[in-house]
Design a protein around this motif. Structure first.
Motif, PDB file in Angstrom:
ATOM      1  N   ASP A   1       2.327   0.806  -3.979  1.00 24.39           N
ATOM      2  CA  ASP A   1       1.582   1.654  -4.713  1.00 24.39           C
ATOM      3  C   ASP A   1       1.440   2.900  -3.386  1.00 24.39           C
ATOM      4  OD1 ASP A   1       0.917   1.309  -7.173  1.00 24.39           O
ATOM      5  OD2 ASP A   1      -0.612   0.338  -6.551  1.00 24.39           O
ATOM      6  N   LYS A   2       1.706   2.237  -2.250  1.00 24.55           N
ATOM      7  CA  LYS A   2       1.326   3.291  -0.858  1.00 24.55           C
ATOM      8  C   LYS A   2       2.749   3.985  -0.665  1.00 24.55           C
ATOM      9  CE  LYS A   2       0.362   2.493   3.653  1.00 24.55           C
ATOM     10  NZ  LYS A   2      -0.173   1.643   4.929  1.00 24.55           N
TER      11      LYS A   2
ATOM     12  N   GLU B   1       1.218  -6.049  -3.641  1.00 24.32           N
ATOM     13  CA  GLU B   1       0.758  -4.896  -4.703  1.00 24.32           C
ATOM     14  C   GLU B   1       0.363  -3.628  -4.039  1.00 24.32           C
ATOM     15  OE1 GLU B   1       1.033  -5.180  -8.046  1.00 24.32           O
ATOM     16  OE2 GLU B   1       1.664  -7.349  -8.029  1.00 24.32           O
ATOM     17  N   ASN B   2      -0.445  -3.647  -2.807  1.00 25.21           N
ATOM     18  CA  ASN B   2      -0.935  -2.340  -2.416  1.00 25.21           C
ATOM     19  C   ASN B   2       0.224  -1.534  -1.773  1.00 25.21           C
ATOM     20  OD1 ASN B   2      -3.547  -2.927  -2.906  1.00 25.21           O
ATOM     21  ND2 ASN B   2      -3.953  -3.864  -0.913  1.00 25.21           N
ATOM     22  N   ASP B   3       1.328  -2.388  -1.203  1.00 25.40           N
ATOM     23  CA  ASP B   3       2.527  -1.582  -0.560  1.00 25.40           C
ATOM     24  C   ASP B   3       3.323  -0.879  -1.860  1.00 25.40           C
ATOM     25  OD1 ASP B   3       1.664  -1.940   1.946  1.00 25.40           O
ATOM     26  OD2 ASP B   3       2.913  -3.757   2.282  1.00 25.40           O
TER      27      ASP B   3
ATOM     28  N   PRO C   1      -2.950   6.714  -6.838  1.00 24.91           N
ATOM     29  CA  PRO C   1      -2.243   5.235  -7.227  1.00 24.91           C
ATOM     30  C   PRO C   1      -1.102   5.824  -7.946  1.00 24.91           C
ATOM     31  CG  PRO C   1      -4.439   5.699  -8.081  1.00 24.91           C
ATOM     32  CD  PRO C   1      -4.287   7.073  -7.276  1.00 24.91           C
TER      33      PRO C   1
END
Length: 188
Positions: free
Chosen positions: A137-138, A133-135, A75
């Protein structure tokens, strides 16, 4: 502190707006000249524009192209951890790399630089609104001093970087009177 997209947008707004507001208080000669061989306000702004432009561009690329830089196996770090990492690098003597060094700045460039800087803020915020939000961190982007950062970390860096250079300008201005006195002694 871990910031969500809305909080990042707010932080970016504040960092860009505070820098612009401060620069707008400076007289023309303080925009183009600086004491002790440090960057002028105009050069600081040129450097910030050169720093944010690739981030803004990369955030507009199709996400599959960002896989070139890899995906993050962990993360994102918090804002505070990222800032401390940057401060540690500076304390170790890290300096800006050549592509991000500012040019000589003339007074006639003040308004175009301000417009470009403000434009970068709006473009960056527009691009950010298309990210989940996920992208954030990805996907990762390369930073010349800090290595590969998640997009969220790069946005943290961008906001902090603006604030860092604002603090440098304010410090220079606190010592500007002594510098101006020395300059007057040299001229007269």
């Amino acid at each position: 502190m871990y910031l969500n997209q809305h909080e990042i947008q707010t932080l970016l707004d504040k960092s860009f707006d505070n820098f612009v507001d401060y620069v707008n208080t400076l007289p023309d000669h303080r925009f183009t000249a600086s004491p002790y061989g440090k960057w002028s306000a105009g050069q600081q702004m040129d450097h910030l524009i050169k720093s944010v432009r690739p981030v803004t561009s990369a955030m507009g690329f199709p996400k599959f192209t960002l896989r070139y830089f890899g995906v993050s196996p962990q993360p994102s770090r918090s804002y505070d951890v990222l800032v401390q990492h940057y401060q540690d690098k500076l304390a170790q003597g890290a300096t800006t790399t050549v592509p991000y060094q500012p040019a000589v700045i003339y007074n006639a460039q003040r308004q175009p630089l301000l417009q470009s800087f403000i434009g970068q803020k709006y473009r960056l915020k527009e691009k950010l609104s298309n990210w989940s939000e996920n992208d954030l961190d990805k996907y990762r982007l390369p930073h010349p001093l800090l290595g590969k950062l998640t997009v969220r970390e790069m946005l943290y860096f961008t906001a902090h970087h603006n604030q860092h250079h604002l603090e440098k300008l304010k410090f220079q201005e606190q010592h500007a009177q002594a510098w101006e006195n020395q300059l007057q002694q040299l001229i007269f």
